[in-house]
Enzyme design. Structure first.
Site, short mmCIF file in Angstrom:
data_model
loop_
_atom_site.label_atom_id
_atom_site.label_comp_id
_atom_site.label_asym_id
_atom_site.label_seq_id
_atom_site.Cartn_x
_atom_site.Cartn_y
_atom_site.Cartn_z
N LYS A 292 29.83 -27.02 4.90
CA LYS A 292 29.50 -25.88 4.04
C LYS A 292 28.89 -26.42 2.75
O LYS A 292 29.49 -27.27 2.10
CB LYS A 292 30.76 -25.08 3.68
CG LYS A 292 31.31 -24.27 4.84
CD LYS A 292 32.49 -23.41 4.38
CE LYS A 292 33.32 -22.97 5.55
NZ LYS A 292 32.62 -22.06 6.49
N MET B 239 28.48 -29.41 -3.94
CA MET B 239 29.78 -28.76 -3.77
C MET B 239 30.16 -28.67 -2.31
O MET B 239 30.74 -27.69 -1.88
CB MET B 239 29.71 -27.33 -4.33
CG MET B 239 30.86 -26.99 -5.21
SD MET B 239 30.76 -27.90 -6.75
CE MET B 239 29.11 -27.51 -7.29
N PRO B 240 29.83 -29.69 -1.52
CA PRO B 240 30.06 -29.49 -0.08
C PRO B 240 31.54 -29.57 0.30
O PRO B 240 32.33 -30.28 -0.32
CB PRO B 240 29.30 -30.65 0.57
CG PRO B 240 28.42 -31.21 -0.50
CD PRO B 240 29.13 -30.94 -1.79
N TYR B 241 31.85 -28.80 1.34
CA TYR B 241 33.15 -28.88 1.99
C TYR B 241 32.88 -29.14 3.47
O TYR B 241 32.13 -28.38 4.10
CB TYR B 241 33.93 -27.57 1.82
CG TYR B 241 35.16 -27.53 2.68
CD1 TYR B 241 36.32 -28.18 2.30
CD2 TYR B 241 35.15 -26.87 3.90
CE1 TYR B 241 37.45 -28.16 3.10
CE2 TYR B 241 36.27 -26.85 4.71
CZ TYR B 241 37.42 -27.50 4.31
OH TYR B 241 38.53 -27.49 5.11
N TYR C 105 34.27 -32.63 -0.51
CA TYR C 105 35.59 -32.69 0.12
C TYR C 105 35.38 -32.85 1.62
O TYR C 105 34.54 -32.16 2.20
CB TYR C 105 36.36 -31.38 -0.08
CG TYR C 105 36.86 -31.10 -1.46
CD1 TYR C 105 36.59 -31.92 -2.54
CD2 TYR C 105 37.65 -29.96 -1.70
CE1 TYR C 105 37.07 -31.63 -3.81
CE2 TYR C 105 38.12 -29.67 -2.97
CZ TYR C 105 37.83 -30.51 -4.02
OH TYR C 105 38.30 -30.22 -5.28
#
Lengths: 63, 63, 63, 63, 63, 63
Positions: D7, F1-3, F40
């Site tokens: 994501k 801001m990757p997840y 993350y």
């Protein structure tokens, strides 16, 4: 209290979604005794450009 | 280091999203000591045709 | 009809889980009018060896 | 048999998606012996209005 | 290329898991033409202390 | 801001997890300019009895 998330590459018709929701809800009732009212099914239709398999985008495989 | 995913059926306004992000981030700080900067909240607004409950699509229930 | 998934690194006490579930459910009612009975919250407690941030496992950062 | 979900906030180009899928699939083969054909990678491009960090929407941080 | 994640509160027997995997895979083939070999189903058995509904932990509702 | 969430069937060693986290974090920096500190990676090691492929549990395929 089941929560089910179905991800498919590409699109589904409204009728396909209806049958998937019905079928999974019945299955969880029959197999595991889960009351239908408590089963949530969320369907994600993923763009083929955003799904990779075997190291390639599905949208590239079709070219 | 929390990661929170919120899925709702239908849409939210920008202000509702803002309040959900603020509220969850504060809650995790107050209850579990998680530093706000490390909390990610991702909100998915799911089409009512893609969410099933009780074996039916939400979009069919409204008809 | 919200479904919320909270992932934290490490463990929470039963009481922390209780407060997180209460707090998120109330927030979604207050901010977006979601009926409490329809809100599911699932909490995942992730081993610090299975969570990476900044390119390192959290379990390595503590050493 | 890995399934990987990436994501990101905002959008990626098709070429960035291609490289992410290639890179993750190779990594899982090299590090853990996972056969490329069995690795699925699904990429979600999340609107910055739907991603919160530090208690704020990313779309608000930019203002 | 479907990926399905089933989350239930509490545990399932091996035979229940077998029937859920069979049933969902057949359903996606019958309804949407998805080849069985490409369908992944991952089942998460969630501790009742980690699942909230109606603002309460399921483990508290049983007391 | 990757997840990023990585699900594998069976277990990984601590060193395999370390390399997966390093590799994915570097990849997202190189390909998409994502700052390592904001990435993350959460790894789920799924019991082979809880993963179905081709309509069968992985644990049954091995018998």
């Amino acid at each position: 209290m089941p929560y089910v998330n179905v991800k498919v590459a590409g699109n589904l018709t409204e009728d396909q979604k209806r049958k998937i929701v019905e079928g999974i809800t019945e299955l969880l009732q029959d197999v595991a005794g889960k009351p239908p009212e408590s089963t949530y099914v969320v369907i994600d239709e993923v763009n083929r450009e955003n799904w990779g398999k075997g190291g390639k985008l599905l949208s590239d495989k079709e070219k």
